[in-house]
Design a protein around this motif. Structure first.
Motif, PDB file in Angstrom:
ATOM      1  N   ALA A  84       0.820  -1.220   0.000  1.00 30.98           N
ATOM      2  CA  ALA A  84       0.000   0.000   0.000  1.00 30.98           C
ATOM      3  C   ALA A  84       0.854   1.271   0.000  1.00 30.98           C
ATOM      4  O   ALA A  84       0.303   2.373   0.001  1.00 30.98           O
ATOM      5  N   ASP A  85       2.185   1.096   0.039  1.00 25.96           N
ATOM      6  CA  ASP A  85       3.104   2.236   0.088  1.00 25.96           C
ATOM      7  C   ASP A  85       2.742   3.171   1.249  1.00 25.96           C
ATOM      8  O   ASP A  85       2.622   4.379   1.089  1.00 25.96           O
ATOM      9  N   ARG A  86       2.571   2.558   2.452  1.00 22.77           N
ATOM     10  CA  ARG A  86       2.122   3.303   3.625  1.00 22.77           C
ATOM     11  C   ARG A  86       3.115   3.117   4.775  1.00 22.77           C
ATOM     12  O   ARG A  86       3.507   2.006   5.099  1.00 22.77           O
ATOM     13  N   ILE A  87       3.516   4.232   5.357  1.00 19.48           N
ATOM     14  CA  ILE A  87       4.360   4.226   6.562  1.00 19.48           C
ATOM     15  C   ILE A  87       3.678   5.137   7.572  1.00 19.48           C
ATOM     16  O   ILE A  87       3.469   6.321   7.310  1.00 19.48           O
ATOM     17  N   ILE A  88       3.335   4.569   8.747  1.00 23.87           N
ATOM     18  CA  ILE A  88       2.641   5.349   9.782  1.00 23.87           C
ATOM     19  C   ILE A  88       3.361   5.167  11.111  1.00 23.87           C
ATOM     20  O   ILE A  88       3.698   4.049  11.497  1.00 23.87           O
ATOM     21  N   VAL A  89       3.577   6.272  11.799  1.00 22.18           N
ATOM     22  CA  VAL A  89       4.116   6.251  13.154  1.00 22.18           C
ATOM     23  C   VAL A  89       3.013   6.766  14.076  1.00 22.18           C
ATOM     24  O   VAL A  89       2.488   7.853  13.871  1.00 22.18           O
ATOM     25  N   TYR A  90       2.638   5.953  15.069  1.00 20.43           N
ATOM     26  CA  TYR A  90       1.581   6.305  16.019  1.00 20.43           C
ATOM     27  C   TYR A  90       2.227   6.848  17.287  1.00 20.43           C
ATOM     28  O   TYR A  90       2.256   6.189  18.321  1.00 20.43           O
ATOM     29  N   ASP A  91       2.769   8.051  17.215  1.00 18.21           N
ATOM     30  CA  ASP A  91       3.537   8.561  18.347  1.00 18.21           C
ATOM     31  C   ASP A  91       2.692   9.257  19.409  1.00 18.21           C
ATOM     32  O   ASP A  91       3.203   9.665  20.440  1.00 18.21           O
ATOM     33  N   ASP A  92       1.376   9.379  19.192  1.00 22.54           N
ATOM     34  CA  ASP A  92       0.511   9.995  20.207  1.00 22.54           C
ATOM     35  C   ASP A  92      -0.184   8.975  21.100  1.00 22.54           C
ATOM     36  O   ASP A  92      -0.928   9.345  22.002  1.00 22.54           O
ATOM     37  N   VAL A  93       0.049   7.681  20.887  1.00 25.48           N
ATOM     38  CA  VAL A  93      -0.545   6.663  21.749  1.00 25.48           C
ATOM     39  C   VAL A  93       0.160   6.662  23.102  1.00 25.48           C
ATOM     40  O   VAL A  93       1.225   7.257  23.259  1.00 25.48           O
ATOM     41  N   LEU A  94      -0.423   6.001  24.059  1.00 25.15           N
ATOM     42  CA  LEU A  94       0.171   5.861  25.394  1.00 25.15           C
ATOM     43  C   LEU A  94       0.551   7.216  25.988  1.00 25.15           C
ATOM     44  O   LEU A  94       1.682   7.444  26.414  1.00 25.15           O
ATOM     45  N   ASP A  95      -0.415   8.129  26.010  1.00 25.41           N
ATOM     46  CA  ASP A  95      -0.238   9.465  26.587  1.00 25.41           C
ATOM     47  C   ASP A  95       0.882  10.262  25.916  1.00 25.41           C
ATOM     48  O   ASP A  95       1.491  11.128  26.525  1.00 25.41           O
ATOM     49  N   GLY A  96       1.192   9.934  24.663  1.00 23.17           N
ATOM     50  CA  GLY A  96       2.177  10.705  23.912  1.00 23.17           C
ATOM     51  C   GLY A  96       3.622  10.455  24.298  1.00 23.17           C
ATOM     52  O   GLY A  96       4.497  11.248  23.955  1.00 23.17           O
ATOM     53  N   ARG A  97       3.917   9.360  24.977  1.00 27.74           N
ATOM     54  CA  ARG A  97       5.303   9.129  25.432  1.00 27.74           C
ATOM     55  C   ARG A  97       6.289   8.988  24.271  1.00 27.74           C
ATOM     56  O   ARG A  97       7.486   9.152  24.456  1.00 27.74           O
ATOM     57  N   PHE A  98       5.785   8.667  23.061  1.00 24.82           N
ATOM     58  CA  PHE A  98       6.664   8.540  21.897  1.00 24.82           C
ATOM     59  C   PHE A  98       6.592   9.759  20.966  1.00 24.82           C
ATOM     60  O   PHE A  98       7.207   9.758  19.908  1.00 24.82           O
ATOM     61  N   ARG A  99       5.851  10.797  21.358  1.00 28.93           N
ATOM     62  CA  ARG A  99       5.638  11.963  20.489  1.00 28.93           C
ATOM     63  C   ARG A  99       6.976  12.554  20.019  1.00 28.93           C
ATOM     64  O   ARG A  99       7.848  12.872  20.814  1.00 28.93           O
ATOM     65  N   ASP A 100       7.113  12.670  18.705  1.00 28.78           N
ATOM     66  CA  ASP A 100       8.308  13.228  18.053  1.00 28.78           C
ATOM     67  C   ASP A 100       9.594  12.476  18.384  1.00 28.78           C
ATOM     68  O   ASP A 100      10.689  13.039  18.298  1.00 28.78           O
ATOM     69  N   ARG A 101       9.482  11.214  18.766  1.00 33.50           N
ATOM     70  CA  ARG A 101      10.670  10.438  19.132  1.00 33.50           C
ATOM     71  C   ARG A 101      10.890   9.216  18.246  1.00 33.50           C
ATOM     72  O   ARG A 101      11.946   8.604  18.313  1.00 33.50           O
ATOM     73  N   LEU A 102       9.886   8.801  17.465  1.00 27.63           N
ATOM     74  CA  LEU A 102       9.997   7.586  16.662  1.00 27.63           C
ATOM     75  C   LEU A 102      10.434   7.905  15.238  1.00 27.63           C
ATOM     76  O   LEU A 102       9.865   8.775  14.583  1.00 27.63           O
ATOM     77  N   LYS A 103      11.437   7.183  14.785  1.00 30.70           N
ATOM     78  CA  LYS A 103      11.918   7.279  13.410  1.00 30.70           C
ATOM     79  C   LYS A 103      11.876   5.871  12.824  1.00 30.70           C
ATOM     80  O   LYS A 103      12.430   4.940  13.400  1.00 30.70           O
ATOM     81  N   LEU A 104      11.207   5.728  11.687  1.00 29.82           N
ATOM     82  CA  LEU A 104      11.053   4.432  11.035  1.00 29.82           C
ATOM     83  C   LEU A 104      11.815   4.454   9.715  1.00 29.82           C
ATOM     84  O   LEU A 104      11.595   5.345   8.886  1.00 29.82           O
ATOM     85  N   ASP A 105      12.722   3.505   9.535  1.00 34.21           N
ATOM     86  CA  ASP A 105      13.507   3.427   8.310  1.00 34.21           C
ATOM     87  C   ASP A 105      12.678   2.738   7.233  1.00 34.21           C
ATOM     88  O   ASP A 105      12.313   1.564   7.379  1.00 34.21           O
ATOM     89  N   ASN A 106      12.386   3.441   6.143  1.00 26.76           N
ATOM     90  CA  ASN A 106      11.516   2.879   5.106  1.00 26.76           C
ATOM     91  C   ASN A 106      12.233   1.860   4.221  1.00 26.76           C
ATOM     92  O   ASN A 106      11.599   1.211   3.402  1.00 26.76           O
ATOM     93  N   GLN A 107      13.527   1.696   4.389  1.00 28.39           N
ATOM     94  CA  GLN A 107      14.273   0.676   3.639  1.00 28.39           C
ATOM     95  C   GLN A 107      14.365  -0.641   4.408  1.00 28.39           C
ATOM     96  O   GLN A 107      14.240  -1.710   3.829  1.00 28.39           O
ATOM     97  N   THR A 108      14.592  -0.555   5.726  1.00 28.00           N
ATOM     98  CA  THR A 108      14.826  -1.763   6.525  1.00 28.00           C
ATOM     99  C   THR A 108      13.694  -2.082   7.499  1.00 28.00           C
ATOM    100  O   THR A 108      13.605  -3.199   7.989  1.00 28.00           O
ATOM    101  N   GLY A 109      12.868  -1.098   7.837  1.00 34.35           N
ATOM    102  CA  GLY A 109      11.824  -1.302   8.834  1.00 34.35           C
ATOM    103  C   GLY A 109      12.319  -1.104  10.250  1.00 34.35           C
ATOM    104  O   GLY A 109      11.579  -1.288  11.208  1.00 34.35           O
ATOM    105  N   SER A 110      13.584  -0.718  10.414  1.00 35.82           N
ATOM    106  CA  SER A 110      14.155  -0.502  11.746  1.00 35.82           C
ATOM    107  C   SER A 110      13.492   0.690  12.429  1.00 35.82           C
ATOM    108  O   SER A 110      13.162   1.686  11.783  1.00 35.82           O
ATOM    109  N   LEU A 111      13.327   0.566  13.731  1.00 29.46           N
ATOM    110  CA  LEU A 111      12.720   1.620  14.537  1.00 29.46           C
ATOM    111  C   LEU A 111      13.782   2.255  15.416  1.00 29.46           C
ATOM    112  O   LEU A 111      14.551   1.559  16.077  1.00 29.46           O
ATOM    113  N   THR A 112      13.837   3.582  15.416  1.00 29.68           N
ATOM    114  CA  THR A 112      14.749   4.318  16.288  1.00 29.68           C
ATOM    115  C   THR A 112      13.922   5.190  17.216  1.00 29.68           C
ATOM    116  O   THR A 112      12.987   5.858  16.763  1.00 29.68           O
TER     117      THR A 112
END
Length: 188
Positions: free
Chosen positions: A25-53
Motif C-alpha cells: 500500500a506504500d504506507r508508513i505510519i508512526v503512532y507517536d501519540d498513543v500511550l499518553d504521547g510518550r513517543f511523540r516526536d521520538r519515533l523514526k522508522l527506516d523505510n528501507q529496513t523497517g528498523s525503529l529508532t
C-alpha cells in the motif's frame, strides 16, 4: 524489505501499535501519540529496513517491543537506566542498595548486575520462588558478602573492600524498570 511485507512495531503489555509499514500500500505510519504521547516526536522508522529508532529516550520507554514482519515475530526488551545514584561506604562497612519496592509481586524477577560487563551477582525470581546469590563470580569477590531482602529486593554488601567499588544495576524484568548505583569504597 520485500514488495508484500507488512511490518508492525508494538509496545508494552497492551501490545500497543506504535509503527506500521505496508509496502504493498506504500504506507508508513508512526503512532507517536498513543500511550499518553510518550513517543511523540521520538519515533523514526527506516523505510528501507523497517528498523525503529527512538530518540531522546527516557525510562518510560523501558519495556517489551514486538516486531512483526508478516507472520514472524521478534521480541526486544529495552531497559533504560535512570540517573546513577552515588553511594559511598567506608572499607569494611556494609552498604545497602535500596530497590525502593515495599514488596515484590508474584511475577516479579529482579536481577542485580555489577561492572562494565553487567555480571549477574544476585537474582530473585518470584515466579519460581527462587533466590540466588552468585557470589563465586568475578573471582569470588562477593563470596559470603551479598544479602538479598526477599521482600523488597534490596541488596546489601557486607564487609566491603576496594574491589566492590563500581557500578551496580538493578533490573526489574516483571515491571520493565531499572535503577543504577555507583558505589565508592574509601579507606581510612
Amino acid at each position: 524489505m520485500k514488495d508484500d511485507d507488512v511490518i508492525q512495531w508494538r509496545f508494552g503489555d497492551e501490545d500497543t501499535l506504535i509503527a506500521d509499514i505496508n509496502v504493498t500500500a506504500d504506507r508508513i505510519i508512526v503512532y507517536d501519540d498513543v500511550l499518553d504521547g510518550r513517543f511523540r516526536d521520538r519515533l523514526k522508522l527506516d523505510n528501507q529496513t523497517g528498523s525503529l529508532t527512538i530518540t531522546n529516550i527516557t525510562t518510560e520507554h523501558t519495556g517489551e517491543y514486538k516486531l512483526q514482519i508478516n507472520i514472524e515475530i521478534k521480541i526486544f526488551i529495552l531497559f533504560v537506566f535512570d540517573e546513577v545514584k552515588s553511594v559511598s561506604v567506608k572499607e569494611g562497612d556494609s552498604v545497602s542498595l535500596n530497590s525502593n519496592l515495599t514488596e515484590m509481586k508474584n511475577n516479579d524477577v529482579i536481577q542485580w548486575r555489577f561492572g562494565i560487563k553487567n555480571t549477574l551477582i544476585a537474582e530473585i525470581n518470584k515466579r519460581s520462588d527462587r533466590i540466588t546469590v552468585y557470589d563465586d563470580v568475578l573471582d569470588g569477590r562477593f563470596r559470603d558478602r551479598l544479602k538479598l531482602d526477599n521482600q523488597t529486593g534490596s541488596l546489601t554488601i557486607t564487609n566491603t573492600r576496594a574491589e566492590h567499588d563500581g557500578d551496580y544495576k538493578l533490573m526489574f524484568t516483571g515491571r520493565f524498570s531499572s535503577k543504577s548505583f555507583r558505589v565508592s569504597v574509601y579507606g581510612e
